[in-house]
Design a protein around this motif. Sequence first.
Motif, PDB file in Angstrom:
ATOM      1  N   THR A  45      19.835  38.271  -2.045  1.00 35.81           N
ATOM      2  CA  THR A  45      20.889  37.256  -2.060  1.00 35.81           C
ATOM      3  C   THR A  45      20.340  35.901  -1.623  1.00 35.81           C
ATOM      4  O   THR A  45      20.696  34.861  -2.196  1.00 35.81           O
ATOM      5  CB  THR A  45      22.052  37.687  -1.142  1.00 35.81           C
ATOM      6  OG1 THR A  45      22.540  38.947  -1.578  1.00 35.81           O
ATOM      7  CG2 THR A  45      23.169  36.671  -1.159  1.00 35.81           C
ATOM      8  N   ARG A  48      18.513  34.376  -4.512  1.00 35.71           N
ATOM      9  CA  ARG A  48      19.458  33.874  -5.517  1.00 35.71           C
ATOM     10  C   ARG A  48      20.093  32.558  -5.062  1.00 35.71           C
ATOM     11  O   ARG A  48      20.268  31.640  -5.864  1.00 35.71           O
ATOM     12  CB  ARG A  48      20.539  34.907  -5.804  1.00 35.71           C
ATOM     13  CG  ARG A  48      20.043  36.073  -6.600  1.00 35.71           C
ATOM     14  CD  ARG A  48      21.155  37.032  -6.912  1.00 35.71           C
ATOM     15  NE  ARG A  48      20.656  38.179  -7.641  1.00 35.71           N
ATOM     16  CZ  ARG A  48      21.404  39.195  -8.025  1.00 35.71           C
ATOM     17  NH1 ARG A  48      22.692  39.188  -7.747  1.00 35.71           N
ATOM     18  NH2 ARG A  48      20.879  40.197  -8.673  1.00 35.71           N
ATOM     19  N   LEU A  49      20.460  32.467  -3.782  1.00 36.02           N
ATOM     20  CA  LEU A  49      21.041  31.229  -3.265  1.00 36.02           C
ATOM     21  C   LEU A  49      20.039  30.081  -3.307  1.00 36.02           C
ATOM     22  O   LEU A  49      20.398  28.945  -3.620  1.00 36.02           O
ATOM     23  CB  LEU A  49      21.543  31.436  -1.835  1.00 36.02           C
ATOM     24  CG  LEU A  49      22.845  32.206  -1.695  1.00 36.02           C
ATOM     25  CD1 LEU A  49      23.141  32.483  -0.226  1.00 36.02           C
ATOM     26  CD2 LEU A  49      23.982  31.459  -2.336  1.00 36.02           C
ATOM     27  N   LYS A  50      18.778  30.380  -3.005  1.00 37.81           N
ATOM     28  CA  LYS A  50      17.747  29.346  -3.060  1.00 37.81           C
ATOM     29  C   LYS A  50      17.573  28.848  -4.495  1.00 37.81           C
ATOM     30  O   LYS A  50      17.486  27.638  -4.730  1.00 37.81           O
ATOM     31  CB  LYS A  50      16.433  29.894  -2.533  1.00 37.81           C
ATOM     32  CG  LYS A  50      15.325  28.867  -2.494  1.00 37.81           C
ATOM     33  CD  LYS A  50      14.060  29.453  -1.926  1.00 37.81           C
ATOM     34  CE  LYS A  50      12.951  28.412  -1.939  1.00 37.81           C
ATOM     35  NZ  LYS A  50      11.694  28.960  -1.449  1.00 37.81           N
TER      36      LYS A  50
END
Length: 118
Positions: A45, A48-50
């Motif tokens: 996660t 993915r956020l990065k």
Amino acid sequence: MFRRTFWFTAGAAAGVWATTKVNRKLKQLTPESLAAQAANKAVDTGHRLKEFALDVRAGMIQREHELGDALGLHAPVDGELPAPRRAAALESPYHPDHPKAAKYAEHRTHSHNRNEDH
């Protein structure tokens, strides 16, 4: 006799398969395994956020360039500075250095205080 051997082998194979399946599921449900799974999902996660943040930043930079081009902010700048603004202030008849300043002197001395007794 062949029929009994077939069913015995099929039952043994089903038992081995079921036992293996149950043991795998039990190993997945141990606290250590659950913690490792949670950590892996958290790391995934985070990646993915990065990636999302980098995509947003790239989009912002692209849009800023588009807006800058549309507004002419990226046009070459000439070396001249704008004229000084003080000259405009000296042209006011209320400025003491103006030739007609004496005519408007009464406006400067008149009080506009409403609380004053008249």
